[in-house]
Scaffold this motif. Structure first.
Motif, short mmCIF file in Angstrom:
data_model
loop_
_atom_site.label_atom_id
_atom_site.label_comp_id
_atom_site.label_asym_id
_atom_site.label_seq_id
_atom_site.Cartn_x
_atom_site.Cartn_y
_atom_site.Cartn_z
N MET A 1 -4.33 -58.28 10.33
CA MET A 1 -4.51 -56.75 10.03
C MET A 1 -5.46 -56.33 11.01
O MET A 1 -6.13 -56.67 11.77
CB MET A 1 -5.15 -56.60 8.79
CG MET A 1 -5.11 -55.20 8.03
SD MET A 1 -6.07 -55.14 6.22
CE MET A 1 -4.52 -55.76 5.64
N ALA A 2 -5.04 -54.98 11.36
CA ALA A 2 -5.76 -54.12 12.50
C ALA A 2 -7.26 -53.70 12.21
O ALA A 2 -7.45 -53.36 10.96
CB ALA A 2 -4.73 -53.01 13.01
N ILE A 3 -7.98 -53.89 13.30
CA ILE A 3 -9.37 -53.38 12.88
C ILE A 3 -9.30 -51.80 13.43
O ILE A 3 -8.80 -51.34 14.52
CB ILE A 3 -10.23 -54.09 13.99
CG1 ILE A 3 -10.14 -55.68 13.52
CG2 ILE A 3 -11.74 -53.52 13.95
CD1 ILE A 3 -10.78 -56.04 12.43
N SER A 4 -10.01 -50.98 12.68
CA SER A 4 -10.24 -49.74 13.05
C SER A 4 -11.69 -49.47 13.04
O SER A 4 -12.74 -50.09 12.36
CB SER A 4 -9.68 -48.77 12.08
OG SER A 4 -10.13 -48.73 10.89
N ILE A 5 -12.30 -48.39 13.89
CA ILE A 5 -13.63 -48.16 14.12
C ILE A 5 -13.56 -46.52 13.64
O ILE A 5 -12.80 -45.91 14.02
CB ILE A 5 -13.81 -48.22 15.68
CG1 ILE A 5 -13.56 -49.56 16.15
CG2 ILE A 5 -15.43 -47.70 16.01
CD1 ILE A 5 -14.57 -50.76 15.54
N ARG A 6 -14.66 -46.38 12.89
CA ARG A 6 -14.91 -45.20 12.41
C ARG A 6 -16.53 -44.76 12.06
O ARG A 6 -17.28 -45.72 11.80
CB ARG A 6 -14.14 -44.89 11.16
CG ARG A 6 -14.39 -45.91 9.82
CD ARG A 6 -13.91 -45.02 8.78
NE ARG A 6 -14.01 -46.16 7.61
CZ ARG A 6 -14.94 -46.24 6.76
NH1 ARG A 6 -16.11 -45.61 7.15
NH2 ARG A 6 -15.12 -47.13 5.62
N PRO A 7 -16.87 -43.46 11.84
CA PRO A 7 -18.12 -43.38 11.45
C PRO A 7 -18.45 -43.91 10.19
O PRO A 7 -17.56 -43.97 9.26
CB PRO A 7 -18.28 -41.72 11.37
CG PRO A 7 -17.26 -41.36 12.27
CD PRO A 7 -16.11 -42.31 12.04
N ALA A 8 -19.60 -44.60 9.59
CA ALA A 8 -19.74 -45.21 8.35
C ALA A 8 -20.07 -43.94 7.39
O ALA A 8 -20.31 -42.85 7.67
CB ALA A 8 -21.50 -45.82 8.48
N ARG A 9 -19.89 -44.45 6.11
CA ARG A 9 -19.90 -43.49 4.88
C ARG A 9 -20.86 -44.24 3.98
O ARG A 9 -21.27 -45.38 4.15
CB ARG A 9 -18.51 -43.29 4.40
CG ARG A 9 -17.34 -43.08 5.08
CD ARG A 9 -16.08 -43.17 4.29
NE ARG A 9 -15.01 -42.81 5.28
CZ ARG A 9 -13.84 -43.36 5.29
NH1 ARG A 9 -13.54 -44.40 4.43
NH2 ARG A 9 -12.81 -42.80 5.97
N THR A 10 -21.53 -43.42 3.05
CA THR A 10 -22.43 -44.05 2.12
C THR A 10 -21.83 -45.00 1.48
O THR A 10 -22.55 -45.90 1.06
CB THR A 10 -23.27 -42.75 1.21
OG1 THR A 10 -22.05 -42.12 0.54
CG2 THR A 10 -23.78 -41.79 2.01
N SER A 11 -20.62 -45.10 1.02
CA SER A 11 -19.92 -46.14 0.32
C SER A 11 -19.84 -47.41 0.99
O SER A 11 -19.58 -48.37 0.62
CB SER A 11 -18.43 -45.60 -0.13
OG SER A 11 -17.80 -45.34 0.93
N ASP A 12 -20.21 -47.33 2.37
CA ASP A 12 -19.95 -48.60 3.23
C ASP A 12 -21.45 -49.38 3.23
O ASP A 12 -21.61 -50.39 3.75
CB ASP A 12 -19.83 -48.15 4.43
CG ASP A 12 -18.33 -47.56 5.00
OD1 ASP A 12 -17.36 -48.01 3.95
OD2 ASP A 12 -18.43 -46.88 5.83
N VAL A 13 -22.37 -48.56 2.78
CA VAL A 13 -23.69 -49.16 2.80
C VAL A 13 -23.77 -50.72 1.98
O VAL A 13 -24.50 -51.53 2.69
CB VAL A 13 -24.84 -48.19 2.27
CG1 VAL A 13 -26.12 -49.08 2.15
CG2 VAL A 13 -25.19 -46.90 3.43
N PRO A 14 -23.32 -50.78 1.14
CA PRO A 14 -23.31 -52.10 0.38
C PRO A 14 -22.58 -53.33 1.45
O PRO A 14 -23.24 -54.47 1.59
CB PRO A 14 -22.52 -52.19 -0.71
CG PRO A 14 -22.72 -50.69 -1.14
CD PRO A 14 -22.75 -49.89 0.01
N GLN A 15 -21.58 -53.07 1.99
CA GLN A 15 -21.22 -53.91 2.98
C GLN A 15 -21.96 -53.94 4.18
O GLN A 15 -22.04 -55.07 4.81
CB GLN A 15 -19.56 -53.46 3.16
CG GLN A 15 -18.52 -53.57 2.06
CD GLN A 15 -17.48 -53.08 2.07
OE1 GLN A 15 -16.49 -53.91 2.94
NE2 GLN A 15 -17.01 -51.96 1.87
#
Length: 165
Positions: A1-15
Motif C-alpha cells: 500500500m502507498a504512503i501519503s503525507i498530509r497535515p495531521a488532524r485531531t482524529s490522528d492524535v491517538p495514533q
C-alpha cells in the motif's frame, strides 16, 4: 500500500500518541502529554498508509527565522523504507513555505538528519538581542536550542543540529 503525507488532524492524535509512546518508553524520545499533542496538532505532519498513521513529525516555530523539527517517528515495521525521509522533506518544505531560514533539531539520529543537510552545532547561533528574547520563552525546545543547563538532564546524549535553508 502507498504512503501519503498530509497535515495531521485531531482524529490522528491517538495514533500519534501510540507512535510517540513506542519511542518514549525506551528513552529515544521525550514523552508528550496527550493535551500537548492536541494543542500542537497543527504543527504535525503525518505519514498515512490506508487509514493508519504510520509516522509523524512536527515543525515548531521558535523565532522569525528559526524553527525546530520535533517528534519525527515512524512505526517499527516501516523503518528503513523511506517514510521518515518523506516526513522530514515535507517538514522542511513547510519551513520554507512559512519563511523559516534555519531548522533546529535535538536528536540521537545524527546520520538521518545529516543526510538531510543538518549539521552538528556548538553554542547558540543567534545574536545577543535574539538570545535575550528567547530566554523569555517557556518552550522546552527554545531552552534546548539555547543549550541551557536547566534542560540538560533531559537531553543527555542527544545532539543539537541545524540546517540552513
Amino acid at each position: 500500500m502507498a504512503i501519503s503525507i498530509r497535515p495531521a488532524r485531531t482524529s490522528d492524535v491517538p495514533q500519534i500518541r501510540k507512535i510517540v509512546d513506542s519511542y518514549a518508553a525506551p528513552g529515544q524520545m521525550l514523552s508528550k502529554e496527550t493535551v500537548t499533542l492536541f494543542e500542537s496538532v497543527q504543527e504535525f505532519t503525518v505519514a498515512v498508509e490506508g487509514d493508519e498513521v504510520v509516522g509523524c513529525g512536527a515543525l515548531h516555530v521558535l523565532w522569525e527565522d528559526l524553527a525546530e523539527v520535533r517528534t519525527v517517528a515512524v512505526i517499527e515495521r516501516l523503518h528503513h523504507k523511506g517514510v521518515g525521509h518523506l516526513l522530514l522533506e515535507a517538514i522542511i518544505e513547510r519551513a520554507r513555505t512559512i519563511g523559516v531560514e534555519r531548522i533546529f533539531c535535538l536528536t540521537f539520529q545524527t546520520e538521518f538528519f545529516g543526510n538531510h543537510g543538518f549539521e552538528i552545532i556548538e553554542g547558540t547561533p543567534v545574536n545577543p538581542d535574539v538570545y535575550a528574547e528567547l530566554l523569555r520563552s517557556y518552550d522546552q525546545g527554545v531552552a534546548e536550542f539555547l543549550d541551557l543547563e536547566s534542560v540538560k538532564p533531559n537531553t543527555l546524549g542527544n545532539t543539537r543540529m541545524l540546517k540552513i535553508l
